[in-house]
Design a protein around this motif. Structure first.
Motif, PDB file in Angstrom:
ATOM      1  N   GLN A 450      12.869  22.175 -43.642  1.00 58.61           N
ATOM      2  CA  GLN A 450      12.347  22.291 -42.285  1.00 58.61           C
ATOM      3  C   GLN A 450      12.746  23.622 -41.680  1.00 58.61           C
ATOM      4  O   GLN A 450      13.784  24.178 -42.030  1.00 58.61           O
ATOM      5  N   CYS A 451      11.941  24.078 -40.716  1.00 57.96           N
ATOM      6  CA  CYS A 451      12.327  25.275 -39.962  1.00 57.96           C
ATOM      7  C   CYS A 451      13.523  24.920 -39.075  1.00 57.96           C
ATOM      8  O   CYS A 451      13.524  23.874 -38.446  1.00 57.96           O
ATOM      9  N   PRO A 452      14.545  25.799 -39.027  1.00 59.63           N
ATOM     10  CA  PRO A 452      15.683  25.489 -38.152  1.00 59.63           C
ATOM     11  C   PRO A 452      15.321  25.522 -36.668  1.00 59.63           C
ATOM     12  O   PRO A 452      15.992  24.901 -35.853  1.00 59.63           O
ATOM     13  N   ASP A 453      14.256  26.235 -36.301  1.00 57.98           N
ATOM     14  CA  ASP A 453      13.929  26.421 -34.888  1.00 57.98           C
ATOM     15  C   ASP A 453      12.701  25.657 -34.415  1.00 57.98           C
ATOM     16  O   ASP A 453      12.391  25.661 -33.234  1.00 57.98           O
ATOM     17  N   CYS A 454      11.962  25.053 -35.334  1.00 59.99           N
ATOM     18  CA  CYS A 454      10.729  24.360 -34.946  1.00 59.99           C
ATOM     19  C   CYS A 454      10.707  23.003 -35.634  1.00 59.99           C
ATOM     20  O   CYS A 454      11.285  22.843 -36.697  1.00 59.99           O
ATOM     21  N   SER A 455       9.999  22.047 -35.024  1.00 59.65           N
ATOM     22  CA  SER A 455       9.822  20.821 -35.775  1.00 59.65           C
ATOM     23  C   SER A 455       8.601  20.992 -36.664  1.00 59.65           C
ATOM     24  O   SER A 455       7.501  20.589 -36.332  1.00 59.65           O
ATOM     25  N   GLN A 468       8.076  29.548 -45.562  1.00 64.50           N
ATOM     26  CA  GLN A 468       7.784  30.138 -44.255  1.00 64.50           C
ATOM     27  C   GLN A 468       7.369  29.084 -43.238  1.00 64.50           C
ATOM     28  O   GLN A 468       6.650  28.137 -43.562  1.00 64.50           O
ATOM     29  N   CYS A 469       7.822  29.280 -41.989  1.00 60.99           N
ATOM     30  CA  CYS A 469       7.389  28.417 -40.894  1.00 60.99           C
ATOM     31  C   CYS A 469       6.106  28.986 -40.295  1.00 60.99           C
ATOM     32  O   CYS A 469       6.073  30.142 -39.894  1.00 60.99           O
ATOM     33  N   HIS A 470       5.064  28.171 -40.224  1.00 62.88           N
ATOM     34  CA  HIS A 470       3.792  28.663 -39.702  1.00 62.88           C
ATOM     35  C   HIS A 470       3.749  28.678 -38.173  1.00 62.88           C
ATOM     36  O   HIS A 470       2.778  29.118 -37.574  1.00 62.88           O
ATOM     37  N   HIS A 471       4.829  28.198 -37.531  1.00 64.25           N
ATOM     38  CA  HIS A 471       4.850  28.265 -36.068  1.00 64.25           C
ATOM     39  C   HIS A 471       5.550  29.502 -35.550  1.00 64.25           C
ATOM     40  O   HIS A 471       5.119  30.113 -34.588  1.00 64.25           O
ATOM     41  N   CYS A 472       6.667  29.875 -36.197  1.00 63.94           N
ATOM     42  CA  CYS A 472       7.428  31.003 -35.656  1.00 63.94           C
ATOM     43  C   CYS A 472       7.567  32.135 -36.664  1.00 63.94           C
ATOM     44  O   CYS A 472       8.102  33.189 -36.352  1.00 63.94           O
ATOM     45  N   GLY A 473       7.108  31.936 -37.891  1.00 61.94           N
ATOM     46  CA  GLY A 473       7.186  33.009 -38.879  1.00 61.94           C
ATOM     47  C   GLY A 473       8.514  33.080 -39.623  1.00 61.94           C
ATOM     48  O   GLY A 473       8.674  33.901 -40.528  1.00 61.94           O
ATOM     49  N   HIS A 474       9.478  32.230 -39.261  1.00 64.70           N
ATOM     50  CA  HIS A 474      10.781  32.222 -39.937  1.00 64.70           C
ATOM     51  C   HIS A 474      10.608  32.090 -41.461  1.00 64.70           C
ATOM     52  O   HIS A 474       9.841  31.254 -41.921  1.00 64.70           O
ATOM     53  N   GLU A 475      11.330  32.919 -42.213  1.00 62.75           N
ATOM     54  CA  GLU A 475      11.181  32.924 -43.674  1.00 62.75           C
ATOM     55  C   GLU A 475      12.531  32.846 -44.364  1.00 62.75           C
ATOM     56  O   GLU A 475      13.487  33.452 -43.914  1.00 62.75           O
TER      57      GLU A 475
HETATM   58 ZN    ZN Z   1       9.729  27.891 -36.962  1.00 65.24          ZN
END
Ligand code: ZN
Ligand code: ADP
Length: 736
Positions: A450-455, A468-475
């Protein structure tokens, strides 16, 4: 366009030299400023004013509203030498601010540019040969003189390119008097388009459509829905309306949803009008944008093609706005100012006494309803141009005829692909999901990445080796061992993304020349090259996301396979059916655009769904009838209004508490408003970039002033403090 000179107008009022200025920062209303002696401004003048310690851009909005003592006001710093904004554009700013609840200063910010945009074009330095020869001739100097024998003026860069000498040689020759430097105005940013350059011979259906469009006069407000199947030749028809507008001496703007489409479109425009239009999109440098802005403001650009923000350029006399693919959700801006460019285009046209053409093969349910109700002229084009036919569409029931375990292409579709490839036809496999797999989990411990910053789950992008998180771009680099239990090589992908389909295609159709197209792979220029190669027939099998679904013309493409036709249906989005219908129609419409009838297959778990039925029967009317009836029954747009409030904070309780406080304070509305409040509830994506998100949704009757209601509500409601944020989205398009 009457630009009243305020000095005259204000004679005898509080003071003749105080005006109100709307500054382009987050403020709610214009502020008063003094006009220093010797400065001439009028309503619409672009100025720079001091605001606290800063200097900010602003526009003279009118007479001062507040009665601040003269000696407490600050002076306007400077008035730019650019034509004043038109009343019409200023009224649009006010209207958008009022409707969307954005601060007018922020709306104005979308209209103004950096100060460079407000000056004149900078003259460019050129060099000429004086006829004087240098005392000492070198071979470099000789080369320069040879090239300049033609007597023309040369720019330094061109001269360096042509002769290969270094710039210092040229500078030296200027010092010696061999060359002479002077300054000339730069060439115009675009040549004027010629409405009669190369009109195509329209077919009967196109002629009839054009006649209907022409029922709106070039100087009257009117909206037409140009509703025609893909490939019916809508573009050529609205080009003729653009030509009419140019002949009437007014400006035209064409808004496109997708920058990847711009290039071919510009080419088509140039073929038709003999000159390129002005361009306006995110791929331009700030300098290019500033120059385009001032050229438009000074009436030097008659036609513009661009992204949604091109709607806010300072056209002196806008006569026509075309929205191509009007149903596309890319026209809705969802940050800072939440506006829908299609709806704002209608507002601007109304203010400017201009025309609007909304063009689409799959009109939005809103526009379709406006046409049904007679508010918009309904211009239909139901035949394909020349001998191209509509594709034949078949649903594949994944419950009955699904693929083998570990595969995503059903046997029936695979057989069709083999036979198309045998016949040397192009095939498109479509899946609207980037990456390799939407979920990665550990086989041993079951941990889901899971993304640490988004659900949101992290999406496996195998080609690049990252999650990669498709909401915030975290990789993150894809780990070799599970970060939870430490097991080695235990991570398994769940579900398909486009990269996984490409992998399966490579395994099952190794002979086919394959290309994969997704917006995260390679950027605009690369995508454009791929499109050209596909159109040429360099590939047999195209594997792509929605990047390939829109607008392209691939003459050799004859078979389309949609791997997950249900993808858009799953969410709690009232427009899910509509969006699915639109994307499926767009993508299946890629097949069979010239000559042969194309075929399309939809892999679905719900073949009985109204959308799938309408697709299979080729019955778009059935879809609109069904969808309009369902929306009416539920009081949803276009029969009712929606406003979404997203309340977010770093602490969940803070966000939820505030939302609950708001809900309790919701003012009563009269019965006929049919007001309904939903929530508060955690948003479907409950956390983005470390902020918890809570939603409230308000539904009301179409006639009810929902913007006014929400404004009043927020003013009366609990104060927004700390890191709380309340975002208002009138007419929301996304529901995550
Ligand atoms: Zn995210
Ligand atoms: P749409 O925008 O409705 O999808 P297009 O305008 O792109 O359709 O037209 C489809 C194809 O038919 C294009 O290649 C276009 O150049 C061609 N076409 C359309 N109208 C004409 C015409 N009157 N004469 C020649 N070619 C045309």
């Amino acid at each position: 366009m009457t630009q009243t000179i305020l000095r005259k107008h204000l004679m005898g009022r509080i003071s003749a030299d105080i005006v109100s200025v709307m500054v382009s920062v987050a403020v709610d209303k214009p502020y008063s400023y003094r006009v220093p002696d010797g400065m001439d401004v009028c309503r619409g003048s672009v100025v720079q004013v001091p605001l606290g310690p800063r200097k900010v851009m602003g526009v003279v909005w009118g007479e001062p509203k507040d009665q601040v003592a003269h000696n407490r006001l600050k002076d306007i710093d400077l008035a730019f030498d650019t034509p004043p904004l038109t009343d019409e554009l200023m009224a649009l700013v006010d209207w958008i601010a009022k409707y969307t609840l954005a601060q007018p200063g922020m709306v104005l910010r979308g209209v103004l540019r950096s100060p460079e945009a407000f000056g004149e074009d900078k003259p460019i330095a050129v060099f000429r040969f004086t006829g004087e020869l240098p005392d000492r001739m070198t071979s470099a100097r000789q080369r320069v003189i040879d090239v300049m024998q033609d007597g023309f003026a040369w720019q330094k860069r061109a001269l360096v390119g042509e002769t290969g000498v270094s710039p210092s040689v040229i500078e030296g020759m200027v010092k010696l008097g061999v060359l002479e430097q002077s300054f000339v105005p730069p060439p115009p940013i675009v040549q004027p388009p010629n409405p009669d350059h190369a009109p195509l011979q329209l077919n009967d259906e196109q002629k009839a459509a054009l006649e209907l469009l022409r029922e709106h006069k070039p100087d009257e407000f009117g909206v037409s829905l140009l509703d025609g199947v893909t490939g019916s030749g809508k573009t050529e028809v609205f080009f003729e309306a653009v030509a009419d507008c140019l002949r009437a001496g007014r400006q035209a703007v064409i808004l496109l949803p997708e920058i990847a489409l711009t290039h071919t479109f510009l080419k088509r425009f140039e073929d038709r009008f003999g000159a390129r239009p002005g361009e306006w999109h995110s791929d331009m440098t700030p300098v290019q944008r500033a120059r385009m802005w001032r050229s438009v403001a000074r009436g030097k650009v008659q036609a513009v093609v661009g992204a949604r923000s091109a709607l806010f350029l300072p056209y002196p006399d806008l006569g026509l706005i075309v929205i191509d693919e009007e149903h596309d959700t890319a026209f809705k801006q969802a940050d800072r100012v939440n506006y829908h460019a299609r709806d704002m285009a209608v507002v601007r046209a109304h203010l400017a006494k201009a025309r609007v053409i909304l063009s689409s093969a799959t009109p939005s349910v809103e526009s379709r309803n406006n046409a049904d109700q007679g508010r918009y002229a309904h211009v239909k084009m139901l035949g394909r141009f020349a001998d191209a036919k509509m594709p034949d569409i078949t649903a594949i029931d994944m419950k009955e005829d699904g693929p083998e375990k570990g595969e995503w292409i059903a046997p029936k579709l695979a057989r069709e692909i083999f036979s198309a490839l045998d016949k040397k036809e192009q095939v498109l496999l479509f899946l609207n999901r980037r990456g390799y797999a939407p979920l990665t989990l550990c086989r041993d411990c079951g941990y889901q990445y899971q993304c640490p910053d988004c659900s949101a789950w992290l999406v496996d992008h195998r080609f690049r080796g990252v999650l990669q998180c498709h909401h915030c771009g975290h990789e993150v680099q894809k780990p070799k061992t599970c970060k939870e239990c430490g097991a080695e090589d235990s991570l398994i992908p769940i579900g398909p993304g486009i990269e996984r389909i490409a992998e399966e295609a490579a395994r099952r159709f190794p002979e086919a020349r394959r290309v994969i197209l997704s917006s995260d792979m390679g950027g605009i220029v690369a995508a454009r090259e791929r499109f050209e190669e596909i159109a040429r027939g360099d590939y047999d099998l195209i594997i792509g996301t929605q990047l390939v679904a829109k607008g392209h013309h691939f003459p050799k493409l004859n078979l389309v396979g949609v791997l997950d036709a249900d993808l858009g249906l799953a969410h709690g989005d009232p427009r899910a059916a509509e969006k699915t219908f639109q994307i499926l129609t767009q993508v299946t419409g890629r097949a069979g655009r010239t000559g042969k009838a194309g075929r399309a297959f939809l892999q679905t778990y719900v073949p009985e769904h109204a959308v799938m039925q309408a697709m299979v029967c080729g019955d778009r009317e059935a879809f609109y009838t069904h969808e309009l009836r369902a929306r009416e029954a539920a009081g949803l747009p276009p029969f009712g209004r929606l406003a979404a409030l997203i309340i977010s904070a770093t602490e969940h309780d803070v966000a939820f508490g505030h939302a609950r406080g708001l809900a309790v304070m919701a003012p009563k509305a009269p019965d006929e408003a049919k007001l309904k409040l939903f929530g508060p509830a955690d948003a479907p994506v409950a956390m983005v970039r470390g902020r918890h998100r809570v939603r409230l949704l308000v539904q009301a009757d179409k006639q009810f002033d929902l913007s006014g209601y929400v404004r009043y509500w927020l003013n009366e409601g609990p104060k927004v403090t700390g890191n709380l944020r309340v975002q208002v989205d009138i007419d929301p398009m996304s529901f995550y």
